[in-house]
Enzyme design. Structure first.
Site, PDB file in Angstrom:
ATOM      1  N   HIS A 136       0.894  -1.170   0.000  1.00  0.00           N
ATOM      2  CA  HIS A 136       0.000   0.000   0.000  1.00  0.00           C
ATOM      3  C   HIS A 136       0.928   1.214   0.000  1.00  0.00           C
ATOM      4  CE1 HIS A 136      -3.432   2.475   1.916  1.00  0.00           C
ATOM      5  NE2 HIS A 136      -2.422   3.288   1.673  1.00  0.00           N
TER       6      HIS A 136
ATOM      7  N   ARG B 235      -8.992  14.112   2.471  1.00  0.00           N
ATOM      8  CA  ARG B 235      -8.775  14.682   3.811  1.00  0.00           C
ATOM      9  C   ARG B 235      -7.285  14.681   4.127  1.00  0.00           C
ATOM     10  NH1 ARG B 235      -9.845   9.206   4.424  1.00  0.00           N
ATOM     11  NH2 ARG B 235      -8.181   8.162   5.578  1.00  0.00           N
TER      12      ARG B 235
ATOM     13  N   ASN C 186      -8.323   9.670  -0.993  1.00  0.00           N
ATOM     14  CA  ASN C 186      -8.833  10.241   0.259  1.00  0.00           C
ATOM     15  C   ASN C 186      -8.819  11.749   0.161  1.00  0.00           C
ATOM     16  OD1 ASN C 186      -8.944   7.610   1.336  1.00  0.00           O
ATOM     17  ND2 ASN C 186      -6.764   7.716   1.815  1.00  0.00           N
TER      18      ASN C 186
HETATM   19  C1  MV4 Z   1      -7.131  -5.023  -3.193  1.00  0.00           C
HETATM   20  C2  MV4 Z   1      -6.203  -6.006  -2.780  1.00  0.00           C
HETATM   21  C3  MV4 Z   1      -5.766  -6.932  -3.739  1.00  0.00           C
HETATM   22  N1  MV4 Z   1      -6.249  -6.889  -5.008  1.00  0.00           N
HETATM   23  N2  MV4 Z   1      -7.585  -5.004  -4.458  1.00  0.00           N
HETATM   24  C4  MV4 Z   1      -7.829  -3.150   1.183  1.00  0.00           C
HETATM   25  C5  MV4 Z   1      -8.597  -1.939   1.578  1.00  0.00           C
HETATM   26  C6  MV4 Z   1      -8.817  -1.157   0.374  1.00  0.00           C
HETATM   27  N3  MV4 Z   1      -7.932  -0.006   0.415  1.00  0.00           N
HETATM   28  C7  MV4 Z   1      -8.463  -2.036  -0.772  1.00  0.00           C
HETATM   29  N4  MV4 Z   1      -7.697  -3.137  -0.221  1.00  0.00           N
HETATM   30  C8  MV4 Z   1      -7.186  -4.091  -1.033  1.00  0.00           C
HETATM   31  N5  MV4 Z   1      -7.584  -4.082  -2.315  1.00  0.00           N
HETATM   32  C9  MV4 Z   1      -7.152  -5.932  -5.341  1.00  0.00           C
HETATM   33  N6  MV4 Z   1      -7.615  -5.909  -6.608  1.00  0.00           N
HETATM   34  C10 MV4 Z   1      -5.756  -6.015  -1.448  1.00  0.00           C
HETATM   35  C11 MV4 Z   1      -6.267  -5.081  -0.577  1.00  0.00           C
HETATM   36  C12 MV4 Z   1      -5.818  -5.181   0.802  1.00  0.00           C
HETATM   37  C13 MV4 Z   1      -5.036  -4.189   1.351  1.00  0.00           C
HETATM   38  C14 MV4 Z   1      -4.680  -3.070   0.605  1.00  0.00           C
HETATM   39  C15 MV4 Z   1      -3.894  -2.097   1.213  1.00  0.00           C
HETATM   40  C16 MV4 Z   1      -3.471  -2.237   2.539  1.00  0.00           C
HETATM   41  C17 MV4 Z   1      -3.826  -3.347   3.254  1.00  0.00           C
HETATM   42  C18 MV4 Z   1      -4.616  -4.333   2.692  1.00  0.00           C
HETATM   43  C19 MV4 Z   1      -4.995  -5.451   3.435  1.00  0.00           C
HETATM   44  C20 MV4 Z   1      -5.785  -6.393   2.863  1.00  0.00           C
HETATM   45  C21 MV4 Z   1      -6.204  -6.265   1.535  1.00  0.00           C
END
Ligand code: MV4
Length: 445
Positions: free
Chosen positions: A208, A292, A290
């Site tokens: 992330h 904010r 976001n």
């Molecule tokens: C995803 C992903 C994998 N593949 N989308 C988590 C919250 C939201 N921000 C979107 N997230 C994710 N989207 C796809 N196509 C994995 C996550 C995800 C994640 C993303 C960022 C930080 C932590 C996370 C924890 C679990 C899953």
């Protein structure tokens, strides 16, 4: 420029905003619930108005009381901080109708970025990389089944009204799709009153990485480089750092360009964050935007030497941004110190702080509202302080963090300090080789 700003928030972010307002010669109004009568933001503000009892819906979320406080104190702007009403389109609209400047996004912008399928479609139009998947909301389970078959498993089902991990389901096999579809829609309907779902190819073990942007009223935007927020537990960020250990100069240029493209395409005004998923091949994809200021904004401030709250206020007052982009000159790490017990599932540990000693010294910043004798109310989130260390290199920033955590004395409650202390010695963290899956295997010793 504004003469008086009402801060519609509490805790460390309220203090953070009051500090910058004072430096800018702007008067401040604090609002507080009865549980926060002894809180520091009340003491530091020029004026303070009690807006209701402890429960947030009766105080920090009570729009009528906050607007009334702004009217009786004659505030010309409201800064919402993060959380609470910071991304509430109705509140943004009400401020506009009362001719009180909302230091945040317009109602239209909040709605557009708040609906995740719409946000994604907008970004795709702008030319920002997005995860392959459905074109907007899925019409039926049959359509979902067809798209998943075309893309191949695993896939991710996401609620358009969700975000931050809510209403999301990873689906690894065709037979699991329909049950996931049914449960995700029910959860989303119950939580958001909206069961619209979209689908994406699942990105395995993503990082992330988010890009800070600031846009002005002329539609110009700049970026202030990245923050790596991959260390999360149940979608709660625990620690963040910049620069990201996974970043390269070319990836930073590409992501920064995409984030500015996104902000300028929607004529974004104010401080915002474009979140990306980054896979192991360094492909990056738009995740969410976001509208904010974020909890983790200080690490960016520390490495590019820029006051983000000050820029938010200046842009809201109509001033132009310089237009240049900002790149990290140092390395900065933030540890969120929560009133939680890491030895018992990070369960909340409210109570009274009987003794407090804050770390200090070169390269150490503590953003906190707590003090010795402060009773942590159980009504609000558990974060009590942000410990930020900044140094010339990542290794030195980690060493400084270990030293600062050892100096940080909080007695009377349990905190997440022991977790952070152990994290700073974990091989995968120290090597920088961590993803959003890191916490799944983490065990306290
Ligand atoms: C995803 C992903 C994998 N593949 N989308 C988590 C919250 C939201 N921000 C979107 N997230 C994710 N989207 C796809 N196509 C994995 C996550 C995800 C994640 C993303 C960022 C930080 C932590 C996370 C924890 C679990 C899953």
């Amino acid at each position: 420029m504004f003469k008086k700003i009402l801060i519609a928030n509490r805790g460390e972010i309220a203090l953070r905003i009051i500090r910058t307002c004072k430096e800018m010669g702007i008067k401040t109004v604090a609002v507080y619930s009865t549980a926060d009568a002894d809180s520091l933001h009340v003491r530091f503000a020029d004026e303070a108005v009690c807006i209701g009892p402890a429960p947030s819906p009766d105080s920090y979320l009570k729009m009528s009381n906050i607007i009334a406080a702004a009217e009786i104190t004659n505030a010309d702007a409201i800064h919402p901080g993060y959380g609470f009403l910071s991304e509430n389109a109705k509140f943004s609209q009400i401020c506009e109708e009362h001719e009180i400047k909302f230091i945040g996004a317009s109602a239209e912008m909040i709605n557009r970025m708040g609906d995740k399928a719409t946000a994604k479609a907008t970004m795709k139009e702008a030319g920002v990389p997005t995860v392959p998947g459905s074109e907007g909301i899925l019409g039926s389970i049959e359509e979902a089944t067809q798209i998943a078959a075309d893309m191949g498993y695993p896939v991710m089902l996401k609620a358009t009204a969700g975000g931050g991990g809510r209403g999301m389901r990873a689906v690894w096999k065709p037979e699991d799709l329909e049950p996931a579809w049914d449960s995700a829609r029910a959860e989303s309907k119950a939580a958001f009153g909206n069961d619209g779902m979209y689908m994406e190819k699942l990105i395995e073990e993503p990082r992330h990485i988010e890009i800070q942007v600031v846009g002005d009223q002329t539609g110009k935007a700049c970026h202030l480089s990245e923050r790596d927020c991959s260390v999360q537990r149940r979608h709660q960020k625990l620690t963040e750092e910049t620069p990201s250990p996974f970043m390269t100069d070319e990836l930073r240029e590409a992501m920064g360009k995409s984030a500015v493209l996104a902000a300028e395409y929607i004529k974004y005004e104010g401080a915002g964050t474009v979140e990306f998923l980054v896979d192991k091949h360094r492909n990056f994809y738009f995740m969410e935007m976001n509208t904010r200021i974020q909890v983790e904004h200080p690490i960016t401030e520390e490495v590019v030497n820029y006051d983000l709250i000050r820029e938010q206020i200046k842009v809201a007052a109509g001033e132009p941004i310089s237009g240049k982009n900002y790149y990290p000159e140092l390395h900065s790490i933030e540890c969120r110190i929560n009133a939680e017990d890491p030895y018992h599932g990070f369960r909340p540990s409210p109570g009274k702080i009987t003794n407090l000693h804050l770390p200090g010294g070169h390269g150490v910043r503590v953003d906190t509202h707590v003090y010795s004798g402060y009773a942590i109310p159980p009504n609000y989130d558990s974060m009590i302080a942000k410990l930020i260390t900044t140094a010339q290199s990542r290794e030195e920033a980690i060493n400084k963090m270990k030293r600062a955590l050892d100096e940080f004395i909080i007695e009377g409650i349990k905190t997440s300090i022991p977790f952070h202390r152990q994290l700073m010695e974990h091989p995968d963290y120290v090597s920088g080789d961590y993803t959003t899956k890191f916490m799944e295997d983490f065990e306290m010793e």
